[in-house]
Design an enzyme around this catalytic site. Structure first.
Site, short mmCIF file in Angstrom:
data_model
loop_
_atom_site.label_atom_id
_atom_site.label_comp_id
_atom_site.label_asym_id
_atom_site.label_seq_id
_atom_site.Cartn_x
_atom_site.Cartn_y
_atom_site.Cartn_z
CB CYS A 61 -31.94 -3.81 3.82
SG CYS A 61 -33.52 -4.00 4.62
CG PHE A 62 -26.37 -2.44 0.38
CD1 PHE A 62 -26.10 -3.74 -0.03
CD2 PHE A 62 -25.36 -1.49 0.31
CE1 PHE A 62 -24.84 -4.08 -0.51
CE2 PHE A 62 -24.11 -1.83 -0.16
CZ PHE A 62 -23.84 -3.12 -0.57
CB ALA A 85 -39.29 -4.88 4.61
CG HIS A 93 -31.57 -5.29 -6.26
ND1 HIS A 93 -30.44 -4.76 -6.81
CD2 HIS A 93 -31.91 -4.45 -5.25
CE1 HIS A 93 -30.11 -3.65 -6.19
NE2 HIS A 93 -30.98 -3.45 -5.23
CG PHE A 118 -31.09 -10.20 10.85
CD1 PHE A 118 -30.55 -9.39 9.87
CD2 PHE A 118 -31.85 -11.29 10.44
CE1 PHE A 118 -30.77 -9.64 8.52
CE2 PHE A 118 -32.08 -11.56 9.09
CZ PHE A 118 -31.53 -10.73 8.13
N1 INI Z 1 -33.67 -2.18 -0.02
C1 INI Z 1 -34.50 -2.71 0.91
O1 INI Z 1 -34.46 -2.29 2.06
N2 INI Z 1 -35.40 -3.67 0.55
C2 INI Z 1 -35.48 -4.15 -0.71
O2 INI Z 1 -36.34 -5.03 -0.98
C3 INI Z 1 -34.60 -3.63 -1.69
N3 INI Z 1 -34.67 -4.12 -3.05
O3 INI Z 1 -35.26 -5.18 -3.31
O4 INI Z 1 -34.11 -3.50 -3.97
C4 INI Z 1 -33.68 -2.61 -1.31
N4 INI Z 1 -32.83 -2.06 -2.22
C5 INI Z 1 -32.09 -0.85 -1.93
C6 INI Z 1 -30.76 -1.12 -1.23
O5 INI Z 1 -30.98 -1.55 0.09
C7 INI Z 1 -29.89 0.12 -1.16
O6 INI Z 1 -30.52 1.11 -0.42
C8 INI Z 1 -29.55 0.68 -2.55
O7 INI Z 1 -29.05 -0.33 -3.41
C9 INI Z 1 -28.46 1.80 -2.42
O8 INI Z 1 -27.25 1.29 -1.87
#
Ligand code: INI
Length: 193
Positions: A61-62, A85, A93, A118
């Site tokens: 998601c990030f 999700a 985190h 969103f």
């Molecule tokens: N990414 C998600 O899409 N959902 C999550 O629940 C999640 N958790 O909880 O860690 C998550 N982490 C990865 C993040 O989105 C990045 O892809 C990663 O940090 C690389 O930048």
């Protein structure tokens, strides 16, 4: 005075991009299915080989806002749907990821003038997420509806006829058609002030 209101018909000329997080793909694949089902039942050709919907997969998601923004500034889409999700774990985190994705998606729509949906489920556990991705209802369907409504509404607000294929970004740096005639003249001839 005018009432602007999005409709769910005349969808043949609309173009969408889906940006999907692979993280928790058990959930995000179901959101894609729900969203495709909605768009298809409203007359959109969801085939990736077709001309109406493009798909981009990101790690989590990030990364959704960055890719959504890059797609938005191409001026090719009426709406962009971000699907992901975020599920609460044992560490903070969850908070960081959900805060960044929500802020990033809001900023992307605001900065580009392209509606960015969103479509991110935030859940306390996997059971809760599954319930929102098909076990009870599929939120992907609702995100599809939001995209259809916003795409149509923004065309009306911008005064673009419903049947047109068009570029629609507010900032699109390469969209020469959106620049004023005097600015285009000045670009073509530097002596024009
Ligand atoms: N990414 C998600 O899409 N959902 C999550 O629940 C999640 N958790 O909880 O860690 C998550 N982490 C990865 C993040 O989105 C990045 O892809 C990663 O940090 C690389 O930048």
């Amino acid at each position: 005075m005018t009432i602007f209101e999005g409709s769910f018909s005349q969808t043949e000329s609309l173009r969408f991009a889906l940006v999907i997080a692979r993280f928790n793909d058990l959930i995000t694949n179901k959101l894609v299915e729900g969203c495709q089902d909605c768009l298809k039942r409203h007359g959109v050709d969801v085939n990736p080989q077709g001309t109406q919907v493009d798909y981009a997969w990101v790690p989590g998601c990030f990364e959704l806002p960055l890719v959504a923004r890059q797609l938005a500034i191409t001026d090719r889409y009426d709406a962009i749907i971000c699907l992901g999700a975020v599920i609460r774990g044992q560490t903070p985190h969850f908070e960081y990821v959900s805060a960044e994705v929500s802020k990033g998606i809001a900023a992307t729509g605001f900065q580009t003038g392209v509606p960015v949906i969103f479509g991110v489920i935030t859940a306390d556990n996997m059971q809760q997420a599954l319930e929102r991705a098909g076990i009870k209802s599929n939120h992907g369907w609702g995100y599809g509806m939001d995209a259809l409504e916003m795409a149509s509404l923004m065309r009306q607000v911008k005064g673009v006829p419903a049947g047109n294929h068009y570029g629609n970004s507010a900032i699109a740096p390469t969209a020469h058609h959106s620049l004023s005639a005097s600015f285009q003249e000045a670009v073509a001839d530097p002596s024009v002030e």
